[in-house]
Design an enzyme around this catalytic site. Structure first.
Site, PDB file in Angstrom:
ATOM      1  N   ALA A 144       0.872  -1.174   0.000  1.00 12.25           N
ATOM      2  CA  ALA A 144       0.000   0.000   0.000  1.00 12.25           C
ATOM      3  C   ALA A 144       0.908   1.223   0.000  1.00 12.25           C
ATOM      4  O   ALA A 144       2.069   1.140   0.417  1.00 12.25           O
ATOM      5  CB  ALA A 144      -0.868  -0.022   1.254  1.00 12.25           C
ATOM      6  N   GLY A 189       0.657  -5.058   0.739  1.00 13.91           N
ATOM      7  CA  GLY A 189      -0.454  -5.148  -0.207  1.00 13.91           C
ATOM      8  C   GLY A 189      -0.069  -5.847  -1.505  1.00 13.91           C
ATOM      9  O   GLY A 189      -0.930  -6.411  -2.187  1.00 13.91           O
ATOM     10  N   GLU A 231      -0.287  -9.446  -0.801  1.00 10.40           N
ATOM     11  CA  GLU A 231      -1.723  -9.750  -0.679  1.00 10.40           C
ATOM     12  C   GLU A 231      -2.395  -9.790  -2.061  1.00 10.40           C
ATOM     13  O   GLU A 231      -3.264 -10.630  -2.314  1.00 10.40           O
ATOM     14  CB  GLU A 231      -2.401  -8.711   0.224  1.00 10.40           C
ATOM     15  CG  GLU A 231      -1.960  -8.866   1.678  1.00 10.40           C
ATOM     16  CD  GLU A 231      -2.337  -7.684   2.551  1.00 10.40           C
ATOM     17  OE1 GLU A 231      -1.985  -6.542   2.179  1.00 10.40           O
ATOM     18  OE2 GLU A 231      -2.973  -7.877   3.590  1.00 10.40           O
ATOM     19  N   GLU A 245       4.101  -5.217   7.392  1.00 12.13           N
ATOM     20  CA  GLU A 245       3.244  -4.273   8.124  1.00 12.13           C
ATOM     21  C   GLU A 245       3.631  -4.140   9.592  1.00 12.13           C
ATOM     22  O   GLU A 245       3.591  -3.056  10.163  1.00 12.13           O
ATOM     23  CB  GLU A 245       1.767  -4.710   8.033  1.00 12.13           C
ATOM     24  CG  GLU A 245       1.130  -4.505   6.669  1.00 12.13           C
ATOM     25  CD  GLU A 245       1.353  -5.672   5.713  1.00 12.13           C
ATOM     26  OE1 GLU A 245       2.221  -6.533   5.964  1.00 12.13           O
ATOM     27  OE2 GLU A 245       0.648  -5.709   4.700  1.00 12.13           O
TER      28      GLU A 245
HETATM   29  N1  DAK Z   1       4.590   3.320  -0.590  1.00 11.53           N
HETATM   30  C1  DAK Z   1       4.959   4.506  -1.130  1.00 11.53           C
HETATM   31  N2  DAK Z   1       6.129   4.707  -1.765  1.00 11.53           N
HETATM   32  C2  DAK Z   1       6.958   3.656  -1.845  1.00 11.53           C
HETATM   33  C3  DAK Z   1       6.645   2.384  -1.298  1.00 11.53           C
HETATM   34  C4  DAK Z   1       5.381   2.238  -0.651  1.00 11.53           C
HETATM   35  N3  DAK Z   1       4.966   1.077  -0.136  1.00 11.53           N
HETATM   36  N4  DAK Z   1       7.685   1.568  -1.535  1.00 11.53           N
HETATM   37  C5  DAK Z   1       8.598   2.284  -2.193  1.00 11.53           C
HETATM   38  N5  DAK Z   1       8.170   3.534  -2.389  1.00 11.53           N
HETATM   39  C6  DAK Z   1       8.866   4.632  -3.056  1.00 11.53           C
HETATM   40  C7  DAK Z   1       9.973   5.181  -2.190  1.00 11.53           C
HETATM   41  O1  DAK Z   1       9.481   6.105  -1.245  1.00 11.53           O
HETATM   42  C8  DAK Z   1      10.840   5.850  -3.238  1.00 11.53           C
HETATM   43  O2  DAK Z   1      10.241   7.068  -3.595  1.00 11.53           O
HETATM   44  P1  DAK Z   1      11.123   8.445  -3.691  1.00 11.53           P
HETATM   45  O3  DAK Z   1      11.738   8.604  -2.366  1.00 11.53           O
HETATM   46  O4  DAK Z   1      12.134   8.151  -4.781  1.00 11.53           O
HETATM   47  O5  DAK Z   1      10.119   9.486  -4.053  1.00 11.53           O
HETATM   48  C9  DAK Z   1      10.712   4.922  -4.422  1.00 11.53           C
HETATM   49  O6  DAK Z   1       9.523   4.170  -4.216  1.00 11.53           O
HETATM   50  C10 DAK Z   1      11.867   3.945  -4.555  1.00 11.53           C
HETATM   51  O7  DAK Z   1      12.007   3.273  -3.308  1.00 11.53           O
HETATM   52  P2  DAK Z   1      13.416   3.132  -2.554  1.00 11.53           P
HETATM   53  O8  DAK Z   1      14.309   4.263  -2.874  1.00 11.53           O
HETATM   54  O9  DAK Z   1      13.103   2.854  -1.126  1.00 11.53           O
HETATM   55  O10 DAK Z   1      13.981   1.820  -3.271  1.00 11.53           O
HETATM   56  P3  DAK Z   1      14.988   0.757  -2.642  1.00 11.53           P
HETATM   57  O11 DAK Z   1      15.392  -0.136  -3.765  1.00 11.53           O
HETATM   58  O12 DAK Z   1      16.061   1.419  -1.845  1.00 11.53           O
HETATM   59  O13 DAK Z   1      14.105  -0.101  -1.604  1.00 11.53           O
HETATM   60  C11 DAK Z   1      12.144  -1.310  -0.883  1.00 11.53           C
HETATM   61  C12 DAK Z   1      13.055  -0.894  -2.068  1.00 11.53           C
HETATM   62  C13 DAK Z   1      10.899  -2.031  -1.481  1.00 11.53           C
HETATM   63  C14 DAK Z   1      12.898  -2.304   0.016  1.00 11.53           C
HETATM   64  C15 DAK Z   1      11.740  -0.058  -0.072  1.00 11.53           C
HETATM   65  O14 DAK Z   1      11.231   0.931  -0.990  1.00 11.53           O
HETATM   66  C16 DAK Z   1      10.695  -0.339   0.963  1.00 11.53           C
HETATM   67  O15 DAK Z   1      10.981  -0.887   2.029  1.00 11.53           O
HETATM   68  N6  DAK Z   1       9.450   0.076   0.665  1.00 11.53           N
HETATM   69  C17 DAK Z   1       8.342  -0.071   1.596  1.00 11.53           C
HETATM   70  C18 DAK Z   1       7.846  -1.495   1.587  1.00 11.53           C
HETATM   71  C19 DAK Z   1       6.732  -1.692   2.562  1.00 11.53           C
HETATM   72  O16 DAK Z   1       6.869  -1.502   3.795  1.00 11.53           O
HETATM   73  N7  DAK Z   1       5.605  -2.116   2.035  1.00 11.53           N
HETATM   74  C20 DAK Z   1       4.450  -2.473   2.842  1.00 11.53           C
HETATM   75  C21 DAK Z   1       3.534  -1.301   2.903  1.00 11.53           C
HETATM   76  S1  DAK Z   1       2.395  -1.551   4.205  1.00 11.53           S
HETATM   77  C22 DAK Z   1      -4.478  -1.350   6.749  1.00 11.53           C
HETATM   78  C23 DAK Z   1      -4.529  -0.837   5.476  1.00 11.53           C
HETATM   79  C24 DAK Z   1      -3.492  -1.092   4.591  1.00 11.53           C
HETATM   80  C25 DAK Z   1      -2.403  -1.858   4.992  1.00 11.53           C
HETATM   81  C26 DAK Z   1      -2.368  -2.355   6.245  1.00 11.53           C
HETATM   82  C27 DAK Z   1      -3.407  -2.122   7.146  1.00 11.53           C
HETATM   83  N8  DAK Z   1      -5.551  -1.077   7.685  1.00 11.53           N
HETATM   84  C28 DAK Z   1      -6.509  -0.083   7.443  1.00 11.53           C
HETATM   85  C29 DAK Z   1      -5.613  -1.872   8.896  1.00 11.53           C
HETATM   86  C30 DAK Z   1      -1.341  -2.076   4.026  1.00 11.53           C
HETATM   87  C31 DAK Z   1      -0.097  -2.159   4.423  1.00 11.53           C
HETATM   88  C32 DAK Z   1       1.041  -2.219   3.490  1.00 11.53           C
HETATM   89  O17 DAK Z   1       1.032  -2.641   2.353  1.00 11.53           O
END
Ligand code: DAK
Length: 199
Positions: free
Chosen positions: A64, A109, A112, A132
């Site tokens: 997400a 997400g 998922e 998460e």
């Molecule tokens: N969201 C927004 N932007 C993201 C992103 C994300 N999930 N993942 C990456 N990006 C963006 C980065 O911010 C960066 O943008 P700029 O800074 O260049 O503007 C760009 O993509 C490139 O990312 P990185 O520079 O970080 O690239 P790296 O190769 O260094 O790292 C990475 C890749 C995938 C390891 C890293 O980007 C990362 O850790 N990203 C976050 C992954 C993550 O935590 N995903 C899970 C999201 S949580 C709920 C509702 C929804 C949810 C849960 C509960 N409720 C209402 C209860 C959903 C939860 C999720 O999905």
């Protein structure tokens, strides 16, 4: 549409999540567009197989959109989760066979979304995870329900409780990935499944 592309050729529909600058993270606009594309494809009797993939060579869907989510209050967060749950549920119940061609990160997400598909074909650089917990939240798009049905419950719990990422080989070993291909061949191999499946 800006964030989701759709190409239909014969029996095959290719759906591409297209926000490469954000590693194809799912913001509310992208989820709405995905829902519209799925609604359209599911009515097409001539389409037999749908392939969902991410734009670029690094990411299927990195989760997400964290930047959007951090500004949401509880009710807005719940609304976002419900939109995603509805869209993923529609994907799961499509009359077509839905293949996730996982071409890189499938986190939160993204994992998922892949789990809602019938089959997961993954590139060697793919990485799966439910991170998460590292953000202080639980998986909101039904990962707690679908992941334990795809892999052993204990393995699903390990992934959800630790937030650890696993690579393509490990995803294959635990049964999350059906096959692993070179990134360069992933789409070509995924398209071959059209003939392989008895649809
Ligand atoms: N969201 C927004 N932007 C993201 C992103 C994300 N999930 N993942 C990456 N990006 C963006 C980065 O911010 C960066 O943008 P700029 O800074 O260049 O503007 C760009 O993509 C490139 O990312 P990185 O520079 O970080 O690239 P790296 O190769 O260094 O790292 C990475 C890749 C995938 C390891 C890293 O980007 C990362 O850790 N990203 C976050 C992954 C993550 O935590 N995903 C899970 C999201 S949580 C709920 C509702 C929804 C949810 C849960 C509960 N409720 C209402 C209860 C959903 C939860 C999720 O999905």
């Amino acid at each position: 549409m800006e964030n989701v592309l759709c190409k239909i050729e014969g029996y095959l529909a290719e759906v591409i999540i297209n926000r490469p600058k954000a590693l194809n993270a799912l913001n509310s606009q992208t989820l709405k567009e995905l829902g519209m594309v799925i609604d359209e494809i599911k009515e097409k009797d001539d389409v037999k197989v749908v392939i969902i993939t991410g734009s670029g060579e690094k990411s299927f869907v990195a989760g997400a959109d964290i930047k959007e989510m951090q500004n949401l209050n509880a009710m807005e967060g719940r609304k976002l989760a419900r939109i995603a749950q509805r869209v993923f549920s529609e994907i799961e119940h499509m009359p077509q066979v839905v293949i996730a061609a996982v071409n890189g990160y499938a986190l939160g997400g993204g994992c998922e979304l892949a789990s809602a598909c019938d089959i997961r074909l993954v590139s060697k650089n793919a990485k799966f995870g439910q991170p998460e917990v590292t953000l202080g939240i639980t998986p909101g798009f039904a990962g707690t329900q679908r992941l334990p049905r795809l892999v052993a419950r204990g393995i699903a719990k390990e992934l959800i409780f630790t937030g650890n990422m696993i690579d393509a080989e490990e995803a294959y070993r635990i049964g999350l990935a059906n096959k692993v291909y070179d990134l360069d061949n992933l789409m070509e191999e995924a398209k071959k499944w059209l003939k392989r499946l008895r649809v």
